[in-house]
Design a protein around this motif. Structure first.
Motif, PDB file in Angstrom:
ATOM      1  N   LEU A  27      12.653  12.760  -4.648  1.00  0.00           N
ATOM      2  CA  LEU A  27      13.379  12.121  -3.556  1.00  0.00           C
ATOM      3  C   LEU A  27      12.884  12.553  -2.182  1.00  0.00           C
ATOM      4  O   LEU A  27      13.168  11.892  -1.178  1.00  0.00           O
ATOM      5  CB  LEU A  27      14.877  12.426  -3.667  1.00  0.00           C
ATOM      6  CG  LEU A  27      15.619  11.799  -4.846  1.00  0.00           C
ATOM      7  CD1 LEU A  27      17.058  12.318  -4.894  1.00  0.00           C
ATOM      8  CD2 LEU A  27      15.604  10.277  -4.743  1.00  0.00           C
ATOM      9  N   ALA A  28      12.150  13.654  -2.115  1.00  0.00           N
ATOM     10  CA  ALA A  28      11.700  14.163  -0.818  1.00  0.00           C
ATOM     11  C   ALA A  28      10.800  13.147  -0.114  1.00  0.00           C
ATOM     12  O   ALA A  28      10.952  12.914   1.098  1.00  0.00           O
ATOM     13  CB  ALA A  28      10.969  15.497  -0.998  1.00  0.00           C
ATOM     14  N   TYR A  29       9.879  12.556  -0.850  1.00  0.00           N
ATOM     15  CA  TYR A  29       8.964  11.607  -0.228  1.00  0.00           C
ATOM     16  C   TYR A  29       9.675  10.353   0.283  1.00  0.00           C
ATOM     17  O   TYR A  29       9.471   9.955   1.439  1.00  0.00           O
ATOM     18  CB  TYR A  29       7.844  11.249  -1.196  1.00  0.00           C
ATOM     19  CG  TYR A  29       6.801  10.341  -0.595  1.00  0.00           C
ATOM     20  CD1 TYR A  29       5.856  10.838   0.294  1.00  0.00           C
ATOM     21  CD2 TYR A  29       6.758   8.986  -0.905  1.00  0.00           C
ATOM     22  CE1 TYR A  29       4.902  10.012   0.863  1.00  0.00           C
ATOM     23  CE2 TYR A  29       5.805   8.156  -0.348  1.00  0.00           C
ATOM     24  CZ  TYR A  29       4.876   8.675   0.543  1.00  0.00           C
ATOM     25  OH  TYR A  29       3.944   7.844   1.103  1.00  0.00           O
TER      26      TYR A  29
ATOM     27  N   ALA B 294       0.834  -1.203   0.000  1.00  0.00           N
ATOM     28  CA  ALA B 294       0.000   0.000   0.000  1.00  0.00           C
ATOM     29  C   ALA B 294       0.869   1.252   0.000  1.00  0.00           C
ATOM     30  O   ALA B 294       0.588   2.225  -0.710  1.00  0.00           O
ATOM     31  CB  ALA B 294      -0.924  -0.006   1.217  1.00  0.00           C
ATOM     32  N   GLY B 295       1.936   1.232   0.794  1.00  0.00           N
ATOM     33  CA  GLY B 295       2.856   2.371   0.811  1.00  0.00           C
ATOM     34  C   GLY B 295       3.550   2.566  -0.520  1.00  0.00           C
ATOM     35  O   GLY B 295       3.781   3.704  -0.941  1.00  0.00           O
ATOM     36  N   MET B 296       3.887   1.474  -1.194  1.00  0.00           N
ATOM     37  CA  MET B 296       4.529   1.574  -2.497  1.00  0.00           C
ATOM     38  C   MET B 296       3.616   2.249  -3.515  1.00  0.00           C
ATOM     39  O   MET B 296       4.038   3.143  -4.258  1.00  0.00           O
ATOM     40  CB  MET B 296       4.936   0.183  -2.981  1.00  0.00           C
ATOM     41  CG  MET B 296       5.719   0.173  -4.291  1.00  0.00           C
ATOM     42  SD  MET B 296       4.674   0.059  -5.766  1.00  0.00           S
ATOM     43  CE  MET B 296       4.124  -1.638  -5.662  1.00  0.00           C
ATOM     44  N   LEU B 297       2.355   1.829  -3.554  1.00  0.00           N
ATOM     45  CA  LEU B 297       1.413   2.433  -4.498  1.00  0.00           C
ATOM     46  C   LEU B 297       1.213   3.911  -4.198  1.00  0.00           C
ATOM     47  O   LEU B 297       1.157   4.744  -5.110  1.00  0.00           O
ATOM     48  CB  LEU B 297       0.077   1.693  -4.438  1.00  0.00           C
ATOM     49  CG  LEU B 297       0.086   0.255  -4.975  1.00  0.00           C
ATOM     50  CD1 LEU B 297      -1.261  -0.409  -4.748  1.00  0.00           C
ATOM     51  CD2 LEU B 297       0.446   0.227  -6.458  1.00  0.00           C
ATOM     52  N   CYS B 298       1.109   4.248  -2.913  1.00  0.00           N
ATOM     53  CA  CYS B 298       0.950   5.650  -2.544  1.00  0.00           C
ATOM     54  C   CYS B 298       2.207   6.440  -2.871  1.00  0.00           C
ATOM     55  O   CYS B 298       2.146   7.578  -3.331  1.00  0.00           O
ATOM     56  CB  CYS B 298       0.638   5.755  -1.052  1.00  0.00           C
ATOM     57  SG  CYS B 298       0.118   7.393  -0.516  1.00  0.00           S
ATOM     58  N   GLY B 299       3.388   5.831  -2.665  1.00  0.00           N
ATOM     59  CA  GLY B 299       4.648   6.508  -2.965  1.00  0.00           C
ATOM     60  C   GLY B 299       4.819   6.797  -4.439  1.00  0.00           C
ATOM     61  O   GLY B 299       5.312   7.867  -4.820  1.00  0.00           O
ATOM     62  N   VAL B 300       4.422   5.859  -5.278  1.00  0.00           N
ATOM     63  CA  VAL B 300       4.494   6.083  -6.727  1.00  0.00           C
ATOM     64  C   VAL B 300       3.593   7.253  -7.123  1.00  0.00           C
ATOM     65  O   VAL B 300       3.983   8.131  -7.903  1.00  0.00           O
ATOM     66  CB  VAL B 300       4.090   4.802  -7.485  1.00  0.00           C
ATOM     67  CG1 VAL B 300       3.900   5.089  -8.964  1.00  0.00           C
ATOM     68  CG2 VAL B 300       5.148   3.725  -7.293  1.00  0.00           C
TER      69      VAL B 300
ATOM     70  N   ALA C   2       5.924   0.477   9.875  1.00  0.00           N
ATOM     71  CA  ALA C   2       7.252   0.532   9.271  1.00  0.00           C
ATOM     72  C   ALA C   2       7.239  -0.106   7.891  1.00  0.00           C
ATOM     73  O   ALA C   2       7.972   0.312   6.982  1.00  0.00           O
ATOM     74  CB  ALA C   2       8.273  -0.172  10.170  1.00  0.00           C
ATOM     75  N   GLY C   3       6.394  -1.122   7.713  1.00  0.00           N
ATOM     76  CA  GLY C   3       6.232  -1.714   6.389  1.00  0.00           C
ATOM     77  C   GLY C   3       5.723  -0.708   5.391  1.00  0.00           C
ATOM     78  O   GLY C   3       6.157  -0.677   4.228  1.00  0.00           O
ATOM     79  N   TRP C   4       4.782   0.148   5.840  1.00  0.00           N
ATOM     80  CA  TRP C   4       4.286   1.225   4.965  1.00  0.00           C
ATOM     81  C   TRP C   4       5.439   2.124   4.529  1.00  0.00           C
ATOM     82  O   TRP C   4       5.540   2.503   3.366  1.00  0.00           O
ATOM     83  CB  TRP C   4       3.224   2.028   5.714  1.00  0.00           C
ATOM     84  CG  TRP C   4       2.849   3.305   5.041  1.00  0.00           C
ATOM     85  CD1 TRP C   4       3.522   4.500   5.090  1.00  0.00           C
ATOM     86  CD2 TRP C   4       1.734   3.524   4.165  1.00  0.00           C
ATOM     87  NE1 TRP C   4       2.895   5.439   4.318  1.00  0.00           N
ATOM     88  CE2 TRP C   4       1.789   4.866   3.745  1.00  0.00           C
ATOM     89  CE3 TRP C   4       0.695   2.709   3.729  1.00  0.00           C
ATOM     90  CZ2 TRP C   4       0.843   5.423   2.890  1.00  0.00           C
ATOM     91  CZ3 TRP C   4      -0.245   3.258   2.886  1.00  0.00           C
ATOM     92  CH2 TRP C   4      -0.173   4.600   2.462  1.00  0.00           C
ATOM     93  N   CYS C   5       6.294   2.472   5.476  1.00  0.00           N
ATOM     94  CA  CYS C   5       7.414   3.358   5.150  1.00  0.00           C
ATOM     95  C   CYS C   5       8.353   2.722   4.137  1.00  0.00           C
ATOM     96  O   CYS C   5       8.808   3.382   3.199  1.00  0.00           O
ATOM     97  CB  CYS C   5       8.185   3.713   6.423  1.00  0.00           C
ATOM     98  SG  CYS C   5       7.222   4.621   7.640  1.00  0.00           S
ATOM     99  N   ALA C   6       8.648   1.427   4.345  1.00  0.00           N
ATOM    100  CA  ALA C   6       9.516   0.737   3.390  1.00  0.00           C
ATOM    101  C   ALA C   6       8.891   0.739   2.000  1.00  0.00           C
ATOM    102  O   ALA C   6       9.581   0.942   0.991  1.00  0.00           O
ATOM    103  CB  ALA C   6       9.769  -0.692   3.856  1.00  0.00           C
ATOM    104  N   GLY C   7       7.580   0.531   1.945  1.00  0.00           N
ATOM    105  CA  GLY C   7       6.901   0.589   0.658  1.00  0.00           C
ATOM    106  C   GLY C   7       6.888   1.983   0.078  1.00  0.00           C
ATOM    107  O   GLY C   7       7.061   2.161  -1.138  1.00  0.00           O
ATOM    108  N   GLY C   8       6.682   3.002   0.936  1.00  0.00           N
ATOM    109  CA  GLY C   8       6.724   4.379   0.462  1.00  0.00           C
ATOM    110  C   GLY C   8       8.079   4.751  -0.113  1.00  0.00           C
ATOM    111  O   GLY C   8       8.173   5.456  -1.126  1.00  0.00           O
TER     112      GLY C   8
END
Length: 398
Positions: free
Chosen positions: A241-243, A20-26, A138-144
């Protein structure tokens, strides 16, 4: 419940947070490309994020009864794959009206995924009998971080906004289906008859704190790229890179957040988090150049990281047997902050500048520090046991 099943559920939940964090990060890291694609100003971008948040709120509130009856597990198994599909639809949208439709669908599916995975995390936490919610987030952060890096690399490679989002969706879709098999059942006993009862006032008090926390965290995350790009003149690849930097700092803080909470207590930790975040965002707002702002964003992530997981954790423990409903209500109120934040920041940016807009995060951080004393003290967390066994209760620090 065997320890093997519990470990598998914890790992599966952490990985779900990561996807979920990865999708939001993209999505967040390519916001400048989205603005360029459709000729959007800051206020227009804020409107797109607003549509996303409204979609999430509608789904959360509209299906709250379903969540209470079926539990977060059943909802999560359906919503997570649909979130990946909706991200691809956002990338494929050819016009601004269709973009808003796709973003609304993305918000609805993502909102259900968010409360579903938090309800699952709360169930795992109660089964462990000690705070583990920060490690879940923390998993969210790793994905973000991974999503932000995907966004940065795709910008450097000249890939479009749509190509980047479709690529992220292709990665996430099969994994969400596989992870659905690892979750544990979080439904309340059917005989209790309490699913329709009104939630206690304490849940709404926690939700108010979550509203401020989500608004503050979303303000920093959603506008960091545009701030670097348009206020400080950074390139899109550098601005992206900020995110991931913000999320990397949050990852580090959340990996130790549960131990910090156990040592300091919930109220004191939230107070320090609010004051530290206010100081860090002040560095961003006053930054004369990109490197200073990046340092400020990193410090902000380190300071703010424990606030949202802690509100979700407390919500999941204050109403035994109705954790999914309480988490859903707090999550919906928190997303109200995500709705209001982009609108306020967008209008402030149009009227003045993004520096002024981000200054709102300083005020929000101070509000969290002042409100920490209202968090429920020494609530019991129910530990999942065998179906016919009497639940054990574990006391958490205030």
């Amino acid at each position: 419940m065997t320890s093997r099943v519990l470990v598998r559920a914890r790992l599966g939940t952490v990985l779900t947070f990561a996807l979920a964090g990865m999708l939001c990060g993209v999505w967040v890291s390519r916001t400048p490309a989205l603005a360029d694609k459709f000729g959007m100003r800051e206020g227009d971008v804020g409107m797109a994020i607003l549509v996303w948040g409204i979609g999430a709120i509608i789904a959360m509130q509209g299906l709250r009864g379903v969540m209470a009856r079926l539990g977060g597990t059943a909802v999560l198994r359906v919503a997570a794959p649909l979130t990946a599909v909706s991200v691809a639809l956002v990338g494929l949208a050819p016009t601004r009206p269709l973009l808003y439709v796709a973003v609304a669908l993305f918000g609805m599916t993502f909102g259900l995924t968010d409360i579903g995975m938090n309800a699952q995390g709360s169930a795992v936490e109660r089964s462990y009998g000690r705070p583990v919610m920060n490690s879940m987030h923390a998993g969210w952060c790793a994905g973000g971080i991974s999503g932000g890096l995907i966004g940065s690399f795709s910008a450097s490679a000249g890939l479009s906004f749509g190509e980047t989002l479709i690529g992220g969706a292709i990665i996430a879709l099969p994994l969400t289906i596989v992870l659905g098999r690892t979750y544990i059942d979080d439904r309340a006993p059917a005989a209790s008859g309490r699913s329709r009862a009104r939630l206690p006032l304490v849940v709404y008090l926690i939700g108010a704190l979550a509203f401020v926390a989500f608004m503050m965290e979303g303000t920093i995350a959603d506008w960091s790229g545009l701030f670097l790009n348009r206020e400080l003149g950074a390139t899109q690849s550098v601005a992206a890179l900020a995110y991931p930097l913000f999320e990397a700092a949050m990852l580090g803080g959340r990996l130790v957040g549960d131990r910090v909470r156990a040592r300091l207590g919930t109220r004191r930790m939230l107070t320090y988090a609010g004051l530290g975040t206010a100081a860090a965002v002040s560095i961003v707002v006053l930054a004369p150049a990109t490197p200073f702002a990046l340092v400020g964003f990193g410090l902000a992530g380190l300071m703010v990281c424990t606030v949202v997981p802690t509100t979700i954790s407390v919500a999941g423990s204050v109403v035994p047997g109705r954790s999914a409903a309480a988490v859903g209500q707090v999550g919906a109120m928190g997303y109200g902050g995500l709705i209001l934040g982009p609108v306020v920041i967008g209008f402030l940016a149009d009227a003045a500048s993004l520096r002024v807009g981000l200054g709102l995060a300083v005020v929000l951080a101070l509000l969290i520090a002042a409100s920490a004393r209202f968090v429920p003290a020494r609530r019991f967390m129910v530990v999942a046991t065998e179906p016919d066994a009497e639940p054990e209760k574990v006391r958490l620090a205030a």
